[in-house]
Design an enzyme around this catalytic site. Structure first.
Site, PDB file in Angstrom:
ATOM      1  N   GLN A 283       0.810  -1.223   0.000  1.00 52.24           N
ATOM      2  CA  GLN A 283       0.000   0.000   0.000  1.00 52.24           C
ATOM      3  C   GLN A 283       0.839   1.267   0.000  1.00 52.24           C
ATOM      4  O   GLN A 283       0.312   2.352  -0.243  1.00 52.24           O
ATOM      5  CB  GLN A 283      -0.966  -0.010   1.195  1.00 52.24           C
ATOM      6  N   CYS A 289      -5.271   0.535   3.403  1.00 50.96           N
ATOM      7  CA  CYS A 289      -5.393  -0.878   3.772  1.00 50.96           C
ATOM      8  C   CYS A 289      -6.800  -1.415   3.507  1.00 50.96           C
ATOM      9  O   CYS A 289      -6.972  -2.552   3.086  1.00 50.96           O
ATOM     10  CB  CYS A 289      -5.024  -1.075   5.237  1.00 50.96           C
ATOM     11  N   HIS A 425      -6.452  -1.133  11.418  1.00 45.40           N
ATOM     12  CA  HIS A 425      -5.837  -1.665  10.210  1.00 45.40           C
ATOM     13  C   HIS A 425      -6.719  -2.775   9.627  1.00 45.40           C
ATOM     14  O   HIS A 425      -7.253  -3.588  10.363  1.00 45.40           O
ATOM     15  CB  HIS A 425      -4.448  -2.218  10.555  1.00 45.40           C
TER      16      HIS A 425
END
Ligand SMILES: *[C@@H]1O[C@H](CO)[C@@H](O)[C@H](O)[C@H]1NC(C)=O
Ligand SMILES: *[C@@H]1O[C@H](CO)[C@@H](O)[C@H](O)[C@H]1NC(C)=O
Ligand SMILES: *[C@@H]1O[C@H](CO)[C@@H](O)[C@H](O)[C@H]1NC(C)=O
Length: 478
Positions: A283, A289, A425
């Site tokens: 990324q 993410c 995340h």
């Protein structure tokens, strides 16, 4: 001020939250200088201030909601406190917090009646820094920050001095310098000035200490240490790679519940062995993410439908998903909806990743995969495993604190490093199993193949660790 915890407060709290459970930098926060008398500057508080007591009670309640401990924990001692006038009042409070004999399941309220264990080892004392934001005229309190670490018996901290050229180097400082040089070579780092290099060396040293703390307290088999993020502060790491929007997950629109799996989960499974997982992607310095998590899931769904594994475009989502915030974060639930609205996804090759937001360049003619709806998975890890086996890799999210320092093995950080309510995340669950009797999830990450075990992170499975079970979802293709 209302200190009762309501659903509403939880949501608001999650919205503003930047809570970090870190062993690092606590000392810094403790001796942050106060500029006396300046308007807006923080002022030290008397430790018996009644408003402070209310803020402490509030932090204590929020702490207990966020921890999965069996026992209620209470503040045993206020070490220091200050307040600052902002819109309302912002309290910075450092406390000792210990385990009481009350079990959470047995009491509804944290009350004075909950006694600490008389033996200090059973009390398992932690030192925590809390920041509480009160807006009295709205009766609103928010926990902005929670940083805890186990209280350790006082010893003189051993800090390796960073050698300036005129100093005579010590053995420790030479070791540190060697490690730092190896790091710079391995990850191709150059710094613009001597000053910058010294700053990064200092951060590197602090990160090594955090990794050591994680290592000494890990209950799995993980190895923590130097990673490609070792010269970043926690805040830089969070800003560049993590996803603040995920902390608003309790605000997300309810998705349909997934139909339960028809069979129990087998002992282990790995979708990589069945061709449903594309190579690990990267990324870059962009909080995207969420896009990688969702394309990974849809790659699997499309493979299940067609037998063909495609690599799908994250950049399309970064540029064209109006519900999410590109490199500023996003929610998988929004992304599914955006993909349905757009009409599908292009391939990685046709719409390739740049790692920053651009004008939307999507064209319907290039769509290679579509979805028809999305579902939310159950919270029970065995149910998630069973669903994954029958349906494909699953989009999931977690608290990524320990991931910054992870190198290999099964990561099983203490809960205080990994509050399951502070998710930041998004990742992809591609399988699960056991290594030497330790159950794990196989997690495809999006930080390149040079992260963790060939791009993968292995997390202990079975206790909802780091909130891994809280936000599992999938697209469906009819
Ligand atoms: C705040 O709480 C107090 C006492 O609990 C109540 O009297 C007051 O109306 C509340 N104010 C608001 C804005 O909700
Ligand atoms: C190392 O970094 C420089 C500039 O930061 C870049 O030009 C070069 O391609 C990089 N080398 C490798 C092997 O990644
Ligand atoms: C699923 O979505 C695709 C693309 O939007 C559409 O062509 C197809 O008819 C849908 N399938 C069903 C069963 O609704």
């Amino acid at each position: 001020m209302e200190v009762q915890l309501s659903r509403c407060h939880l949501v608001i709290a999650c919205f503003v939250l930047a809570v970090v459970c870190s062993a690092r930098a606590l000392e810094d926060d403790l001796d942050r200088p106060l500029i006396p008398g300046a308007p807006g500057a923080p002022v030290r508080l008397s430790l018996t201030d009644p408003e402070l007591m209310k803020a402490v009670k509030f932090a204590e309640e929020r702490y207990n909601v966020g921890s999965n401990g069996l026992h209620i924990r209470r503040v045993s001692k206020i070490i220091s406190a200050s307040k600052q006038l902002v819109k309302g009042v912002r309290y910075s409070i450092t406390v000792e917090i210990g385990r009481t004999q009350c079990k959470k399941s047995e009491v509804l309220d944290i009350s004075e009646a909950c006694e600490f264990f008389p033996e200090s080892h059973k009390q398992k004392t932690e030192v925590c820094l809390f920041e509480v934001w009160d807006i009295p005229w709205q009766n609103k309190s928010t926990l902005l920050k929670q940083k805890c670490q186990p209280a350790v018996p006082k010893e003189t901290p051993k800090i390796v001095r960073i050698p300036l050229s005129k100093d005579k180097p010590t053995k420790e400082s030479l070791e540190l310098l060697t490690m730092f040089k190896d790091f710079m070579v391995k990850y191709n780092r150059t710094y613009s000035s001597q000053e910058e290099a010294e700053k990064r060396l200092h951060i590197f040293q602090k990160n090594l200490k955090t990794a050591e703390t994680l290592q000494s307290l890990d209950q799995g088999t993980a190895e923590y240490g130097v990673t490609k993020f070792s010269d970043l502060t926690e805040d830089e790491f969070r800003m560049m790679y993590l996803n603040p929007m995920l902390s608003q997950w309790s605000l997300q629109k309810k998705m349909k519940p997934a139909a339960p799996a028809s069979k129990a989960a087998p002992e282990s499974w790995d979708w990589r062995e069945h061709g449903a997982v594309s190579p690990v992607k990267n990324q870059g310095m962009c909080g995207s993410c969420w896009a990688f998590s969702v394309t990974g899931n849809i790659e699997g769904q499309w493979f299940k439908k067609t037998g063909q594994l495609l690599s799908l475009s994250e950049q399309e989502l970064v540029d064209c998903d109006k519900l999410d915030q590109a490199c500023g974060g996003g929610l998988p639930s929004n992304a599914y909806e955006a993909i349905e609205t757009l009409g599908g996804l292009e391939t990685e090759t046709d719409y390739s990743y740049t790692g920053h937001k651009q004008r939307c360049g999507f064209s319907t003619g290039k769509v290679v995969a579509y979805i028809n709806s999305s579902v939310e998975l159950p919270k029970e890890e065995n149910d998630i495993a069973a669903w994954l086996v029958e349906n494909g890799p699953v989009s999931a999210a977690l608290n990524a604190f320990a991931m910054q320092f992870y190198r290999k093995g099964i990561s099983h950080p203490l809960k205080i490093f990994c509050n399951p309510w502070m998710i930041d995340h998004a990742v992809l669950l591609v399988g699960y199993g056991e290594r030497n009797g330790i159950p794990f999830w196989t997690i495809k990450n999006s930080w390149g193949e040079d992260y963790g075990e060939q791009g993968y992170y292995y997390l202990y499975r079975g206790s909802g660790l780091c909130g891994i079970n809280k936000m599992c979802s999938s697209a469906l293709v009819n």
